[in-house]
Enzyme design. Sequence first.
Site, PDB file in Angstrom:
ATOM      1  N   HIS A   1      -3.881  -4.900   0.241  1.00  0.00           N
ATOM      2  CA  HIS A   1      -3.375  -5.379   1.528  1.00  0.00           C
ATOM      3  C   HIS A   1      -3.436  -6.908   1.576  1.00  0.00           C
ATOM      4  CE1 HIS A   1      -2.953  -1.567   3.686  1.00  0.00           C
ATOM      5  NE2 HIS A   1      -3.927  -1.149   2.897  1.00  0.00           N
TER       6      HIS A   1
ATOM      7  N   GLU B   1      -2.312  -8.782   3.753  1.00  0.00           N
ATOM      8  CA  GLU B   1      -2.578  -9.201   5.136  1.00  0.00           C
ATOM      9  C   GLU B   1      -4.061  -9.139   5.479  1.00  0.00           C
ATOM     10  OE1 GLU B   1      -1.437  -6.315   4.190  1.00  0.00           O
ATOM     11  OE2 GLU B   1      -1.979  -4.698   5.548  1.00  0.00           O
TER      12      GLU B   1
ATOM     13  N   CYS C   1       0.840  -1.207   0.000  1.00  0.00           N
ATOM     14  CA  CYS C   1       0.000   0.000   0.000  1.00  0.00           C
ATOM     15  C   CYS C   1       0.875   1.258   0.000  1.00  0.00           C
ATOM     16  CB  CYS C   1      -0.982  -0.033   1.158  1.00  0.00           C
ATOM     17  SG  CYS C   1      -2.308   1.185   0.984  1.00  0.00           S
TER      18      CYS C   1
END
Lengths: 252, 196
Positions: free
Chosen positions: B177, B179, B77
Amino acid sequence: MLAKRIIACLDIKNGRTVKGVNFENIRDAGDPVELGAFYAAAGIDELVFLDITATNEKRKTLADLAKKIAAVINIPFTVGGGVASIDDVRVLLQNGADKIAVNSAAFKNPELVSALAKEFGSQCIVVAIDTKQEANGEWYVYLNGGTVATKTTCLAWAQEAAKLGAGEILLTSMNHDGTKAGFALDITSAVSKAVAIPIIASGGGGTMAHFEDVFTKGAADAALAASIFHFKEIEVHALKSYLLDKGLPIRL
Amino acid sequence: MNVAIVKYNAGNILSVTYALERLGVSAVVTDNVELLQKADRVIFPGVGEASTAMTYLKERNLYNVIKTLEQPVLGICLGMQLLCSFSEENNTPCLSVFDESVVSFLPNGTDKIPQVGWNTIGEYGSPLFNGLAPDAYCYFVHGYYAALGPDTIATTHYILPYSAALQKNNFYGVQFHPEKSAAVGEKILQNFLDIK
């Protein structure tokens, strides 16, 4: 193409999920972390954890909870409930929350929204609005869990919140919440068209067709529900398959 | 495997740490130059604003350290955007690892800005995307994007087509993202750890 999001909301009291949930597949449906993980595995797009505890210990409980959720869950989640200051938000974000919902405190002190957006970025600030349509047909903002009426219209506050730097609006129709009769399409659509930030529609989703309507007629970017998911009246995967079949952009 | 996460003034580093833990990797969050240089993998995460982040990196000499890392590095990001040449966000010169620059989405009257949510990625051109189905959904939250360019290794479309991921030599960057991108994101992180 950006997908329409399906969001499950978990109400938390004293660190436990409330609204009697009954799941066969999970050990402890009262554990918000375990229930959240269940939904994440089932394909929900986001989770909202709303703390309805009213104690001074709340801030720490909520931060601890955020950390436990972040450790286990691999999708974005929002935390809210009584968030009233920059410090409250900082602690929750540092503990792994992706977004923070602010409601009454933001309305009472609109500068909080701009301060939060400046400090942490608009992307993590969700302004939650509880609104009720009154006899004159107008939609008004309600505070403190829907117990305190105001003279401000939902549309006016939504526009101000967006201008102040809110990243999203979580719009709950009190007239529709719990009815399972469908989302409030008119006000959702009006707010969605009046502001340039995403709208999460909440309250009234009872059938799969209601979700289709809120995305098409209601112009919502996301739809949130709680008990219909908790009670398995609608399964997340079946709902998303249905919406995909209807031609909506959905992540399966 | 020894993974270091760059510690700086950007948000949500904890989520990256946890995502790696779920893959069985214990990462260290550090701004220590030696630890960053010696790690097998470096992750440069971030949610925040470009100019504030660049000022912080320069003040702590991380500017040159990050640019000259030799092991596989993954920017996420804002981390990816800071590896680009320039960001329109407060007109910020960035690390110039990637040739692409970062520009603001322009309103088109229908799509909302910032983009928030799950979008598809495609045109994979890197082992980072090994094993993914075409048009896999990833979670994006951003108001600025890296244009398409020679370093583009995956594309996405919101308002217009742009870079979902970039790569140059040992440097990788993803706009979304991983994650927070469920199983797809876990696969991408695992692929990054598996890079030879």
